[in-house]
Design an enzyme around this catalytic site. Structure first.
Site, PDB file in Angstrom:
ATOM      1  N   ASP A 195     -54.696   7.758   9.490  1.00 56.38           N
ATOM      2  CA  ASP A 195     -55.801   7.218   8.696  1.00 56.38           C
ATOM      3  C   ASP A 195     -55.449   5.786   8.322  1.00 56.38           C
ATOM      4  OD1 ASP A 195     -58.059   6.923   7.197  1.00 56.38           O
ATOM      5  OD2 ASP A 195     -57.483   8.320   5.612  1.00 56.38           O
ATOM      6  N   ASP A 202     -61.852   4.748  11.816  1.00 53.95           N
ATOM      7  CA  ASP A 202     -60.538   4.421  11.266  1.00 53.95           C
ATOM      8  C   ASP A 202     -59.609   5.622  11.091  1.00 53.95           C
ATOM      9  OD1 ASP A 202     -61.959   5.576   9.239  1.00 53.95           O
ATOM     10  OD2 ASP A 202     -61.372   4.144   7.693  1.00 53.95           O
ATOM     11  N   GLU A 203     -59.927   6.764  11.697  1.00 52.29           N
ATOM     12  CA  GLU A 203     -59.012   7.903  11.599  1.00 52.29           C
ATOM     13  C   GLU A 203     -59.171   8.805  12.808  1.00 52.29           C
ATOM     14  OE1 GLU A 203     -59.761  10.937   8.624  1.00 52.29           O
ATOM     15  OE2 GLU A 203     -61.795  10.179   8.316  1.00 52.29           O
TER      16      GLU A 203
END
Length: 363
Positions: free
Chosen positions: A20, A114-115
């Site tokens: 993350d 983003d993860e």
């Protein structure tokens, strides 16, 4: 109590990593603009209708959070600097991060820009420990992209995701199988996957505030109260999550929404705005070759109350005219308060299988 359960598969030999990125949008802006480093910033619109997309870690001690109205963020942190988002730039950086992941495994399941989850059980470099893979990925991201990421490692997705939040920012935390049950028992119920404010309130009404109290509830009691989600909660309380990391995920819905610069009052004007959103949605569905049977209308009022209304058709939604006609009926059934509406959105789900191309004939 043993983590093994005869009713559910539970492979303790898997090595799952959840990565993350830390305050991703804000961190990219601070990296690209040195004058913003070390200062409290928020990515989003600074006007009174704006919302914070991401807040830097310098802004968070003041209470600034994602999805917070910009006016409230400025009240909490008067020195806050607003930066307009650059989604195309964030996508570029996300692709660079994905390239780093691919050096270690092809089993990468993105959750968002983003993860992602990575299954590194049989990784390309033959590294034995998932924690070491996560450490190297974090180091590569820092060295090559000058960004930080937090990572969680465990034998399933549920625990890896929780672990990645444990020591943010720039954290690395591993939940080992032999310590997993103690870790889960101590978790607040709000930390469990799928437990939002409304579900947490229902759990509190049942006397459940942590993982240990959740584990005391029977499978029947949880499924009677929460349906299919109850079965997941039962498994999670015992450290059980057999879901694989899926590199390719089928798109389940297509949607779009608009936040108005001024609150909109009156059905005529709302219908006009809704028609434009329906046209936008139809275009997106066409580009993704997507048709679905369920149309959902999302409405956010001036006081930030949000509701949704859905309709499922016997056929499927795909063209602008059909979407708008159904959306207009949904809107007509909603009582608009005096303060008006600040956001309208539409989405289509319950995907219908793409239509096969006609077979070629010789004559």
């Amino acid at each position: 109590m043993s983590l093994a359960d005869p009713g559910f598969p539970n492979d303790l030999t898997r090595r799952i990593v959840h990565v993350d990125m830390d305050a991703f949008f804000a961190s990219v802006e601070q990296r690209d603009r040195p004058e913003l480093r070390g200062r409290p910033i928020a990515v989003g619109h600074a006007d009174r209708r704006g919302v914070v997309a991401t807040a830097s870690y310098e802004a968070r001690p003041f209470g600034v959070r994602s999805a917070m109205p910009s006016t409230r963020a400025m009240q909490l942190c008067p020195q806050l600097i607003f930066v307009e988002g650059r989604m195309s730039r964030y996508k570029e950086v996300s692709a660079e991060i994905r390239e780093i992941f691919s050096r270690y495994t092809d089993l990468v399941e993105p959750l968002s820009i983003d993860e992602a989850f990575l299954d590194v059980t049989d990784n390309k470099l033959g590294i034995e420990y998932g924690t070491e893979v996560a450490r190297r990925i974090k180091a590569d991201i820092r060295r090559e992209l000058n960004l930080t990421a937090s990572a969680g490692v465990s034998y399933n997705k549920f625990l890896a995701k929780i672990a990645s939040d444990w020591r943010k920012p720039d954290g690395l935390f591993t939940v080992h199988p032999d310590r997993a049950q103690d870790f889960i028992d101590a978790l607040p119920i709000e930390a469990f996957w799928g437990v939002g404010p409304a579900t947490a309130k229902r759990f509190h009404e049942m006397g459940v505030t942590c993982g240990w109290e959740l584990r005391l509830k029977s499978f029947t009691e949880l499924t009677d109260r929460f349906g299919a989600a109850g079965a997941l909660f039962y498994k999670f309380a015992r450290g059980i999550d057999s879901r694989p990391v899926r590199p390719f995920r089928e798109r389940k819905s297509v949607g779009c929404e608009e936040t108005f610069s001024e609150d909109v009052r009156g059905y005529a004007e709302l219908e006009r705005r809704l028609a434009a959103i329906a046209a936008d949605l139809a275009g997106r569905m066409s580009r993704h070759d997507f048709r679905g049977r369920t149309l959902t209308l999302k409405i956010r009022f001036a006081d930030f109350r949000t509701l949704s209304r859905s309709v499922t058709a016997p056929g499927s939604f795909g063209d602008e005219r059909g979407i708008f006609a159904a959306a207009k009926k949904l809107l007509g059934a909603v009582e608009i308060p005096q303060g008006g509406v600040r956001l309208l959105g539409l989405s289509v789900s319950a995907r219908e299988a793409p239509r096969a191309a006609p077979e070629a004939t010789l004559f």
